[in-house]
Write a protein that holds these residues in place. Sequence first.
Motif, PDB file in Angstrom:
ATOM      1  N   LEU A 306     -10.134 -25.781  23.310  1.00 29.97           N
ATOM      2  CA  LEU A 306      -9.805 -26.336  24.627  1.00 29.97           C
ATOM      3  C   LEU A 306     -10.913 -26.067  25.646  1.00 29.97           C
ATOM      4  O   LEU A 306     -11.200 -26.904  26.511  1.00 29.97           O
ATOM      5  N   ARG A 307     -11.553 -24.905  25.537  1.00 30.66           N
ATOM      6  CA  ARG A 307     -12.639 -24.562  26.460  1.00 30.66           C
ATOM      7  C   ARG A 307     -13.943 -25.272  26.114  1.00 30.66           C
ATOM      8  O   ARG A 307     -14.888 -25.264  26.903  1.00 30.66           O
ATOM      9  N   GLY A 308     -13.999 -25.847  24.894  1.00 30.79           N
ATOM     10  CA  GLY A 308     -15.220 -26.522  24.474  1.00 30.79           C
ATOM     11  C   GLY A 308     -16.295 -25.585  23.980  1.00 30.79           C
ATOM     12  O   GLY A 308     -17.478 -25.956  23.939  1.00 30.79           O
ATOM     13  N   THR A 309     -15.923 -24.363  23.576  1.00 30.19           N
ATOM     14  CA  THR A 309     -16.908 -23.372  23.134  1.00 30.19           C
ATOM     15  C   THR A 309     -16.778 -23.043  21.646  1.00 30.19           C
ATOM     16  O   THR A 309     -17.342 -22.054  21.179  1.00 30.19           O
ATOM     17  N   LEU A 310     -16.032 -23.837  20.902  1.00 27.68           N
ATOM     18  CA  LEU A 310     -15.856 -23.588  19.463  1.00 27.68           C
ATOM     19  C   LEU A 310     -17.162 -23.865  18.735  1.00 27.68           C
ATOM     20  O   LEU A 310     -17.718 -24.967  18.816  1.00 27.68           O
ATOM     21  N   SER A 311     -17.676 -22.866  18.006  1.00 24.42           N
ATOM     22  CA  SER A 311     -18.934 -23.014  17.271  1.00 24.42           C
ATOM     23  C   SER A 311     -18.656 -23.583  15.873  1.00 24.42           C
ATOM     24  O   SER A 311     -17.511 -23.568  15.405  1.00 24.42           O
ATOM     25  N   PRO A 312     -19.690 -24.093  15.172  1.00 23.40           N
ATOM     26  CA  PRO A 312     -19.481 -24.586  13.807  1.00 23.40           C
ATOM     27  C   PRO A 312     -18.894 -23.526  12.876  1.00 23.40           C
ATOM     28  O   PRO A 312     -18.033 -23.839  12.045  1.00 23.40           O
ATOM     29  N   ARG A 313     -19.357 -22.271  12.998  1.00 21.90           N
ATOM     30  CA  ARG A 313     -18.794 -21.220  12.146  1.00 21.90           C
ATOM     31  C   ARG A 313     -17.322 -20.980  12.480  1.00 21.90           C
ATOM     32  O   ARG A 313     -16.488 -20.807  11.589  1.00 21.90           O
ATOM     33  N   GLU A 314     -16.997 -20.957  13.756  1.00 24.29           N
ATOM     34  CA  GLU A 314     -15.603 -20.768  14.150  1.00 24.29           C
ATOM     35  C   GLU A 314     -14.739 -21.947  13.713  1.00 24.29           C
ATOM     36  O   GLU A 314     -13.549 -21.770  13.425  1.00 24.29           O
ATOM     37  N   ALA A 315     -15.311 -23.132  13.620  1.00 25.79           N
ATOM     38  CA  ALA A 315     -14.566 -24.274  13.083  1.00 25.79           C
ATOM     39  C   ALA A 315     -14.217 -24.046  11.617  1.00 25.79           C
ATOM     40  O   ALA A 315     -13.104 -24.356  11.170  1.00 25.79           O
ATOM     41  N   GLN A 316     -15.172 -23.487  10.855  1.00 22.46           N
ATOM     42  CA  GLN A 316     -14.897 -23.158   9.447  1.00 22.46           C
ATOM     43  C   GLN A 316     -13.786 -22.112   9.344  1.00 22.46           C
ATOM     44  O   GLN A 316     -12.869 -22.231   8.516  1.00 22.46           O
ATOM     45  N   LEU A 317     -13.857 -21.086  10.169  1.00 22.04           N
ATOM     46  CA  LEU A 317     -12.837 -20.046  10.147  1.00 22.04           C
ATOM     47  C   LEU A 317     -11.488 -20.593  10.621  1.00 22.04           C
ATOM     48  O   LEU A 317     -10.427 -20.165  10.136  1.00 22.04           O
ATOM     49  N   CYS A 318     -11.518 -21.530  11.535  1.00 23.71           N
ATOM     50  CA  CYS A 318     -10.280 -22.164  12.004  1.00 23.71           C
ATOM     51  C   CYS A 318      -9.585 -22.901  10.868  1.00 23.71           C
ATOM     52  O   CYS A 318      -8.359 -22.826  10.714  1.00 23.71           O
ATOM     53  N   LEU A 319     -10.379 -23.623  10.055  1.00 24.23           N
ATOM     54  CA  LEU A 319      -9.791 -24.321   8.908  1.00 24.23           C
ATOM     55  C   LEU A 319      -9.174 -23.330   7.922  1.00 24.23           C
ATOM     56  O   LEU A 319      -8.048 -23.536   7.441  1.00 24.23           O
ATOM     57  N   LEU A 320      -9.895 -22.244   7.625  1.00 22.28           N
ATOM     58  CA  LEU A 320      -9.376 -21.241   6.697  1.00 22.28           C
ATOM     59  C   LEU A 320      -8.126 -20.571   7.258  1.00 22.28           C
ATOM     60  O   LEU A 320      -7.151 -20.331   6.524  1.00 22.28           O
ATOM     61  N   ALA A 321      -8.119 -20.290   8.542  1.00 25.70           N
ATOM     62  CA  ALA A 321      -6.925 -19.710   9.168  1.00 25.70           C
ATOM     63  C   ALA A 321      -5.756 -20.690   9.130  1.00 25.70           C
ATOM     64  O   ALA A 321      -4.602 -20.286   8.946  1.00 25.70           O
ATOM     65  N   THR A 322      -6.051 -21.978   9.300  1.00 21.77           N
ATOM     66  CA  THR A 322      -4.994 -22.999   9.244  1.00 21.77           C
ATOM     67  C   THR A 322      -4.330 -23.023   7.880  1.00 21.77           C
ATOM     68  O   THR A 322      -3.095 -22.979   7.763  1.00 21.77           O
ATOM     69  N   VAL A 323      -5.144 -23.099   6.828  1.00 27.60           N
ATOM     70  CA  VAL A 323      -4.589 -23.129   5.472  1.00 27.60           C
ATOM     71  C   VAL A 323      -3.826 -21.836   5.188  1.00 27.60           C
ATOM     72  O   VAL A 323      -2.736 -21.855   4.598  1.00 27.60           O
ATOM     73  N   SER A 324      -4.375 -20.707   5.611  1.00 28.02           N
ATOM     74  CA  SER A 324      -3.736 -19.412   5.353  1.00 28.02           C
ATOM     75  C   SER A 324      -2.368 -19.329   6.027  1.00 28.02           C
ATOM     76  O   SER A 324      -1.378 -18.931   5.406  1.00 28.02           O
ATOM     77  N   PHE A 325      -2.307 -19.695   7.305  1.00 30.27           N
ATOM     78  CA  PHE A 325      -1.032 -19.599   8.019  1.00 30.27           C
ATOM     79  C   PHE A 325      -0.032 -20.633   7.514  1.00 30.27           C
ATOM     80  O   PHE A 325       1.153 -20.309   7.297  1.00 30.27           O
ATOM     81  N   VAL A 326      -0.463 -21.868   7.320  1.00 35.39           N
ATOM     82  CA  VAL A 326       0.462 -22.921   6.895  1.00 35.39           C
ATOM     83  C   VAL A 326       1.038 -22.613   5.519  1.00 35.39           C
ATOM     84  O   VAL A 326       2.241 -22.782   5.289  1.00 35.39           O
ATOM     85  N   MET A 327       0.200 -22.125   4.587  1.00 33.00           N
ATOM     86  CA  MET A 327       0.721 -21.777   3.269  1.00 33.00           C
ATOM     87  C   MET A 327       1.726 -20.633   3.368  1.00 33.00           C
ATOM     88  O   MET A 327       2.783 -20.654   2.742  1.00 33.00           O
ATOM     89  N   ALA A 328       1.404 -19.617   4.163  1.00 31.83           N
ATOM     90  CA  ALA A 328       2.324 -18.486   4.321  1.00 31.83           C
ATOM     91  C   ALA A 328       3.641 -18.946   4.932  1.00 31.83           C
ATOM     92  O   ALA A 328       4.730 -18.556   4.475  1.00 31.83           O
ATOM     93  N   PHE A 329       3.563 -19.775   5.952  1.00 35.03           N
ATOM     94  CA  PHE A 329       4.781 -20.239   6.617  1.00 35.03           C
ATOM     95  C   PHE A 329       5.620 -21.109   5.681  1.00 35.03           C
ATOM     96  O   PHE A 329       6.849 -20.960   5.614  1.00 35.03           O
ATOM     97  N   MET A 330       4.989 -22.022   4.973  1.00 33.99           N
ATOM     98  CA  MET A 330       5.732 -22.919   4.086  1.00 33.99           C
ATOM     99  C   MET A 330       6.367 -22.165   2.918  1.00 33.99           C
ATOM    100  O   MET A 330       7.487 -22.461   2.512  1.00 33.99           O
ATOM    101  N   VAL A 331       5.645 -21.173   2.377  1.00 32.95           N
ATOM    102  CA  VAL A 331       6.252 -20.344   1.321  1.00 32.95           C
ATOM    103  C   VAL A 331       7.446 -19.576   1.865  1.00 32.95           C
ATOM    104  O   VAL A 331       8.453 -19.394   1.176  1.00 32.95           O
ATOM    105  N   SER A 332       7.372 -19.148   3.125  1.00 31.55           N
ATOM    106  CA  SER A 332       8.459 -18.370   3.713  1.00 31.55           C
ATOM    107  C   SER A 332       9.752 -19.173   3.825  1.00 31.55           C
ATOM    108  O   SER A 332      10.834 -18.589   3.954  1.00 31.55           O
ATOM    109  N   LEU A 333       9.660 -20.496   3.782  1.00 27.78           N
ATOM    110  CA  LEU A 333      10.871 -21.307   3.803  1.00 27.78           C
ATOM    111  C   LEU A 333      11.675 -21.128   2.521  1.00 27.78           C
ATOM    112  O   LEU A 333      12.895 -21.295   2.521  1.00 27.78           O
ATOM    113  N   SER A 334      10.985 -20.795   1.432  1.00 23.55           N
ATOM    114  CA  SER A 334      11.698 -20.491   0.188  1.00 23.55           C
ATOM    115  C   SER A 334      12.326 -19.106   0.257  1.00 23.55           C
ATOM    116  O   SER A 334      13.461 -18.906  -0.174  1.00 23.55           O
ATOM    117  N   TYR A 335      11.576 -18.147   0.793  1.00 25.57           N
ATOM    118  CA  TYR A 335      12.108 -16.804   1.056  1.00 25.57           C
ATOM    119  C   TYR A 335      11.197 -16.160   2.084  1.00 25.57           C
ATOM    120  O   TYR A 335       9.962 -16.273   1.975  1.00 25.57           O
TER     121      TYR A 335
END
Length: 557
Positions: A306-335
């Motif tokens: 939102l601030r416009g200061t996201l770097s290319p490396r932070e974009a890569q980490l953002c994608l990895l954090a997205t997959v990590s959180f979404v997988m954890a959350f979706m698995v948690s729906l099972s238990y």
Amino acid sequence: LMPYRDYFLASTPLYIPTCGGALRLFGDTVAVAHAFGVFERLVIAGLVYAWLSRLFAVRHALLATVVTMVASAADNSDPIASYNHETIMWAIASGLAASFALDFESTPGRAGMAAFLSGFFASLSFATKQTMGLGATLFIPAAVCLCILRLAGVRKAREFLLLFVAGWAIPAGALLFWMGHIGVIHQFLVDTFFKGPAAKAGSPLDFLTRAILVAKLYWWALLLGVVTLALSWNNLRRAGASNKDVTSDSWRSVLLVGLCCAAAIGIGVWASYSDLQIVNWLSKPAIYFTLFTTLALLLTYAWLWLRGTLSPREAQLCLLATVSFVMAFMVSLSYPLFEAMLLPGLGFLIAAVLDSFRGWRPILTDALCALLLATLTCAKLELPFGFDGFNEPPVRTATAVSDLPEMEGLRLPPAIVNFIDGAARIVAARSSPGDTIFTYPEMGIFYPITHRNCPTGSCSTNIDVVNDSSAREEAAGLLKARPAVLIYNRPSETILHGDELVWRHGRPSGQRAMIAAMETLSSEYDLVATFKLPPDGLLVSVYARPMRRALNSGVTR
């Protein structure tokens, strides 16, 4: 025999042909299914390492991958062959492919192929399990498109999205065509998105209340997860500040991690044979740590965007954090607290912390990782599997082999071999190939090893798979069908009430109708044998339909 029937076969369509293909290629044995599960987890390990090594130092990526793979298998009820891990495998492959699309120095052709493969793998994830697959389908392109939009403009983001959709459409289209050909599309949609989820929750609010219930039970794990987040937060934030050398000391890294794993196995075997009761108490806090931290990182990267200061490396980490959180959350729906939630997030967090440490602190982190590996190995060797009141004996007691061809290649505790072979012999003696048998609670292994089918619409009876109305219908069908043989363990009221507390908020479930039907039939059947299973003395009885004798001829029918 049934490549796809409905949701109550316990998966969306792709998993069944995948299993069937492995069995057709390598043999119809349980050992093949186990070996295929191990192969898939090795593939997951390779994907996680490949992704982490693009962002962090080799040694840190390797150690984080090994710890994550071991911890992700730590749950007692986690089978070796698991469609949870298979769908996560495809989701991680989708995220890894998408990460190459965020390499803004790569050629357009390479970025386009990365987008196409990301969509293709996300579609395979959705076809294997709808929850995790839906998360990969929606959130991976959303994260990548937002990052590209900020860093490279609208045209690049649009190109990624179109190629992602093109890749996603190929497996999805093939499966829809196949299901249309066998006439199950309508049933698939109804069962997958309406009837099936009713076994998990009556309303979306039920998922929240179940998570709160489990959090109260594991309050100490929740507290440790939050404390770990607080202690590591500054280091995690620094991990996004600069790129690291990802090529140095690779052979030393392999040697160090290999020695750590060997030591963990040695300690585990020694502890098991010494009868030391080492309990797994580390993986549950790691789940909360992973869930909360990846969410916090996502919010941080969203603020930078939102601030416009996201770097290319932070974009890569953002994608990895997205997959990590979404997988954890979706698995948690099972238990709400299942160790599969650690993929790939725990590896991301360990590697990030190690990358930002200096001085003596990496040694402390390495020691904690070694402790985690040793503790989980000890616990798994002592309790390889446990579910619904049944616990497997320790690995050291597996000294016998079964006479059944389907069990070839496995070594099992003698009492378990006696149970499986003995029950199979009773089925062979008291039924014909056209007859059906029924097991309760679910002991699905007996259907393939006896070559008998179940008489009801679902061969699975688990409370979180079969909703209450379907369970009552199944109970009525069971009484009408009168299968030739019953394999039955009477669940204790404690276990039944615990299941109803978790899955039905304490309300009586349709499982009680199933139990009543089994009690009715067992009272009318012959009790042929009762097996006492170690280590807890669980009793499983085998009943057979009475053999009526014709009084005037003496012929047994």
